[in-house]
Design an enzyme around this catalytic site. Structure first.
Site, PDB file in Angstrom:
ATOM      1  N   ASP A   8      92.790  41.525  73.015  1.00 49.52           N
ATOM      2  CA  ASP A   8      94.423  40.738  73.785  1.00 49.52           C
ATOM      3  C   ASP A   8      94.051  41.659  75.447  1.00 49.52           C
ATOM      4  O   ASP A   8      93.466  41.856  75.428  1.00 49.52           O
ATOM      5  CB  ASP A   8      95.139  41.124  72.801  1.00 49.52           C
ATOM      6  CG  ASP A   8      96.017  42.754  72.770  1.00 49.52           C
ATOM      7  OD1 ASP A   8      95.135  43.435  72.822  1.00 49.52           O
ATOM      8  OD2 ASP A   8      96.966  42.554  72.706  1.00 49.52           O
ATOM      9  N   HIS A   9      95.181  41.389  75.791  1.00 48.00           N
ATOM     10  CA  HIS A   9      96.247  41.619  76.716  1.00 48.00           C
ATOM     11  C   HIS A   9      96.354  43.625  77.034  1.00 48.00           C
ATOM     12  O   HIS A   9      95.104  43.889  78.084  1.00 48.00           O
ATOM     13  CB  HIS A   9      97.036  40.922  77.433  1.00 48.00           C
ATOM     14  CG  HIS A   9      97.960  41.164  76.630  1.00 48.00           C
ATOM     15  ND1 HIS A   9      98.152  40.964  75.671  1.00 48.00           N
ATOM     16  CD2 HIS A   9      99.243  42.118  76.313  1.00 48.00           C
ATOM     17  CE1 HIS A   9      98.693  41.130  75.035  1.00 48.00           C
ATOM     18  NE2 HIS A   9      99.877  41.646  75.353  1.00 48.00           N
ATOM     19  N   CYS A  65      92.990  46.507  70.886  1.00 42.67           N
ATOM     20  CA  CYS A  65      94.059  45.447  71.496  1.00 42.67           C
ATOM     21  C   CYS A  65      94.580  47.021  72.258  1.00 42.67           C
ATOM     22  O   CYS A  65      94.006  48.052  72.537  1.00 42.67           O
ATOM     23  CB  CYS A  65      94.263  44.573  70.323  1.00 42.67           C
ATOM     24  SG  CYS A  65      95.622  45.789  69.053  1.00 42.67           S
ATOM     25  N   GLY A  66      96.326  46.829  72.175  1.00 40.42           N
ATOM     26  CA  GLY A  66      96.909  48.186  72.939  1.00 40.42           C
ATOM     27  C   GLY A  66      96.489  49.520  71.596  1.00 40.42           C
ATOM     28  O   GLY A  66      96.147  50.219  72.617  1.00 40.42           O
ATOM     29  N   THR A  67      96.880  49.622  70.532  1.00 37.51           N
ATOM     30  CA  THR A  67      96.228  50.146  69.677  1.00 37.51           C
ATOM     31  C   THR A  67      95.173  50.163  69.321  1.00 37.51           C
ATOM     32  O   THR A  67      94.694  51.825  68.764  1.00 37.51           O
ATOM     33  CB  THR A  67      97.163  50.152  68.554  1.00 37.51           C
ATOM     34  OG1 THR A  67      97.672  49.381  68.084  1.00 37.51           O
ATOM     35  CG2 THR A  67      98.881  50.856  69.473  1.00 37.51           C
ATOM     36  N   GLY A  68      94.382  49.036  68.291  1.00 40.81           N
ATOM     37  CA  GLY A  68      93.977  48.992  68.154  1.00 40.81           C
ATOM     38  C   GLY A  68      94.200  48.264  66.340  1.00 40.81           C
ATOM     39  O   GLY A  68      93.124  48.352  65.728  1.00 40.81           O
ATOM     40  N   GLY A  70      96.832  46.659  65.659  1.00 36.91           N
ATOM     41  CA  GLY A  70      96.371  45.257  65.436  1.00 36.91           C
ATOM     42  C   GLY A  70      95.438  43.757  65.056  1.00 36.91           C
ATOM     43  O   GLY A  70      94.930  43.210  63.575  1.00 36.91           O
ATOM     44  N   HIS A  98      79.001  56.197  55.889  1.00 34.83           N
ATOM     45  CA  HIS A  98      79.865  56.000  54.521  1.00 34.83           C
ATOM     46  C   HIS A  98      80.705  54.539  54.079  1.00 34.83           C
ATOM     47  O   HIS A  98      80.056  53.656  53.370  1.00 34.83           O
ATOM     48  CB  HIS A  98      81.333  56.999  54.355  1.00 34.83           C
ATOM     49  CG  HIS A  98      80.272  58.481  54.673  1.00 34.83           C
ATOM     50  ND1 HIS A  98      81.368  59.683  54.068  1.00 34.83           N
ATOM     51  CD2 HIS A  98      79.641  58.825  54.994  1.00 34.83           C
ATOM     52  CE1 HIS A  98      81.202  60.872  54.354  1.00 34.83           C
ATOM     53  NE2 HIS A  98      79.502  60.128  54.612  1.00 34.83           N
ATOM     54  N   ARG A 109      95.334  51.233  74.681  1.00 31.37           N
ATOM     55  CA  ARG A 109      96.351  52.503  75.659  1.00 31.37           C
ATOM     56  C   ARG A 109      96.118  53.649  74.860  1.00 31.37           C
ATOM     57  O   ARG A 109      97.550  54.492  75.225  1.00 31.37           O
ATOM     58  CB  ARG A 109      97.670  51.220  75.986  1.00 31.37           C
ATOM     59  CG  ARG A 109      97.979  50.177  75.449  1.00 31.37           C
ATOM     60  CD  ARG A 109      99.095  49.540  75.826  1.00 31.37           C
ATOM     61  NE  ARG A 109      99.151  48.309  76.595  1.00 31.37           N
ATOM     62  CZ  ARG A 109     100.019  47.065  75.640  1.00 31.37           C
ATOM     63  NH1 ARG A 109     100.016  47.157  74.898  1.00 31.37           N
ATOM     64  NH2 ARG A 109     100.158  45.992  76.106  1.00 31.37           N
ATOM     65  N   ARG A 132      75.062  56.089  47.271  1.00 32.51           N
ATOM     66  CA  ARG A 132      76.384  56.628  46.357  1.00 32.51           C
ATOM     67  C   ARG A 132      77.845  55.756  47.346  1.00 32.51           C
ATOM     68  O   ARG A 132      78.657  55.444  46.642  1.00 32.51           O
ATOM     69  CB  ARG A 132      77.285  58.079  46.133  1.00 32.51           C
ATOM     70  CG  ARG A 132      77.174  58.851  47.307  1.00 32.51           C
ATOM     71  CD  ARG A 132      77.700  59.575  46.855  1.00 32.51           C
ATOM     72  NE  ARG A 132      78.351  60.877  47.978  1.00 32.51           N
ATOM     73  CZ  ARG A 132      77.568  61.469  48.777  1.00 32.51           C
ATOM     74  NH1 ARG A 132      76.047  61.109  48.641  1.00 32.51           N
ATOM     75  NH2 ARG A 132      77.852  61.710  50.173  1.00 32.51           N
ATOM     76  N   HIS A 133      77.296  55.670  48.545  1.00 33.13           N
ATOM     77  CA  HIS A 133      78.557  54.763  49.548  1.00 33.13           C
ATOM     78  C   HIS A 133      78.461  53.751  49.431  1.00 33.13           C
ATOM     79  O   HIS A 133      79.270  52.700  49.153  1.00 33.13           O
ATOM     80  CB  HIS A 133      78.233  55.005  51.242  1.00 33.13           C
ATOM     81  CG  HIS A 133      78.610  56.660  51.436  1.00 33.13           C
ATOM     82  ND1 HIS A 133      79.813  56.891  50.962  1.00 33.13           N
ATOM     83  CD2 HIS A 133      77.167  57.752  51.544  1.00 33.13           C
ATOM     84  CE1 HIS A 133      78.856  58.602  51.116  1.00 33.13           C
ATOM     85  NE2 HIS A 133      78.344  58.773  51.829  1.00 33.13           N
ATOM     86  N   ARG A 136      80.185  52.201  46.330  1.00 33.46           N
ATOM     87  CA  ARG A 136      81.648  51.734  47.179  1.00 33.46           C
ATOM     88  C   ARG A 136      82.337  50.609  47.767  1.00 33.46           C
ATOM     89  O   ARG A 136      82.919  50.721  47.828  1.00 33.46           O
ATOM     90  CB  ARG A 136      82.192  53.506  47.992  1.00 33.46           C
ATOM     91  CG  ARG A 136      81.923  55.224  46.838  1.00 33.46           C
ATOM     92  CD  ARG A 136      81.823  56.041  47.498  1.00 33.46           C
ATOM     93  NE  ARG A 136      81.870  56.797  47.018  1.00 33.46           N
ATOM     94  CZ  ARG A 136      81.893  58.242  46.855  1.00 33.46           C
ATOM     95  NH1 ARG A 136      81.599  58.634  48.263  1.00 33.46           N
ATOM     96  NH2 ARG A 136      82.270  59.227  46.300  1.00 33.46           N
TER      97      ARG A 136
HETATM   98  C1  RB5 Z   1     100.609  43.827  72.613  1.00 37.05           C
HETATM   99  O1  RB5 Z   1     101.616  44.591  72.987  1.00 37.05           O
HETATM  100  C2  RB5 Z   1     100.310  45.039  71.756  1.00 37.05           C
HETATM  101  O2  RB5 Z   1     101.161  44.717  70.546  1.00 37.05           O
HETATM  102  C3  RB5 Z   1      98.610  45.123  70.932  1.00 37.05           C
HETATM  103  O3  RB5 Z   1      98.109  44.686  72.038  1.00 37.05           O
HETATM  104  C4  RB5 Z   1      98.482  46.052  69.517  1.00 37.05           C
HETATM  105  O4  RB5 Z   1      98.749  47.147  70.247  1.00 37.05           O
HETATM  106  C5  RB5 Z   1      98.595  45.212  68.417  1.00 37.05           C
HETATM  107  O5  RB5 Z   1      98.594  46.346  67.260  1.00 37.05           O
END
Ligand code: RB5
Length: 149
Positions: A8-9, A65-68, A70, A98, A109, A132-133, A136
């Site tokens: 995403d952005h 994404c911003g945090t990965g 989502g 694994h 971000r 073993r993996h 799982r």
């Molecule tokens: C977008 O602002 C942000 O929510 C998205 O990039 C992501 O971090 C969601 O998990």
């Protein structure tokens, strides 16, 4: 190895950086977007990449994404996808050995480009350990089948 990549952005700048690296290294890589920093919805790009990998058109997928977070949540809704959110090289190696993860999620971000690149290199170049993996992984697949009926 064919690789699908998308973001995403919030992950766009890091996605471009990784995409260029993969191209320069000679990987067959398809960019599923987004193509600029305008606000957009991360599940759209997670779905594109995850479905392409799940269908067998690509061996691996990379999502940002911003945090990965989502994109990893969304990608893991697609049957056959084992998406790992990673922020260090130990986890990148372990999730291949694994979990046989087929999609890598990272935060644009939360990670610097050089750390992200090391994660990508490690993740791409590590094989699944099996043994073993595999048992799982089979249990995960059973769980997926149970709830996807
Ligand atoms: C977008 O602002 C942000 O929510 C998205 O990039 C992501 O971090 C969601 O998990």
């Amino acid at each position: 190895m064919k690789i699908a990549i998308g973001s995403d952005h919030g992950g766009y700048v890091l996605k471009e950086f990784i995409y260029q690296y993969l191209l320069e290294e000679g990987y067959e890589v398809t960019d599923f977007g987004t193509h600029d920093e305008e606000s957009c919805d991360y599940p759209v790009y997670a779905q594109k990449v995850a479905e392409a990998v799940s269908a067998g058109k690509y061996q691996r997928g990379i999502l940002l994404c911003g945090t990965g977070i989502g994109v990893s949540i969304a990608a893991n809704k697609v049957p056959g996808i084992r998406c790992a959110l990673v922020s260090d090289c130990y986890s990148a190696r372990s999730t291949r050995q694994h979990n046989d993860s087929n999609v890598l999620a990272m935060g644009g971000r939360t990670l610097g480009p050089e750390v992200a690149l090391e994660i990508v290199k490690t993740w791409i170049n590590t094989d699944f350990d099996g043994g073993r993996h595999q048992r799982r992984i089979d249990l995960i697949t059973e769980l997926e089948t149970k709830y996807n009926r």
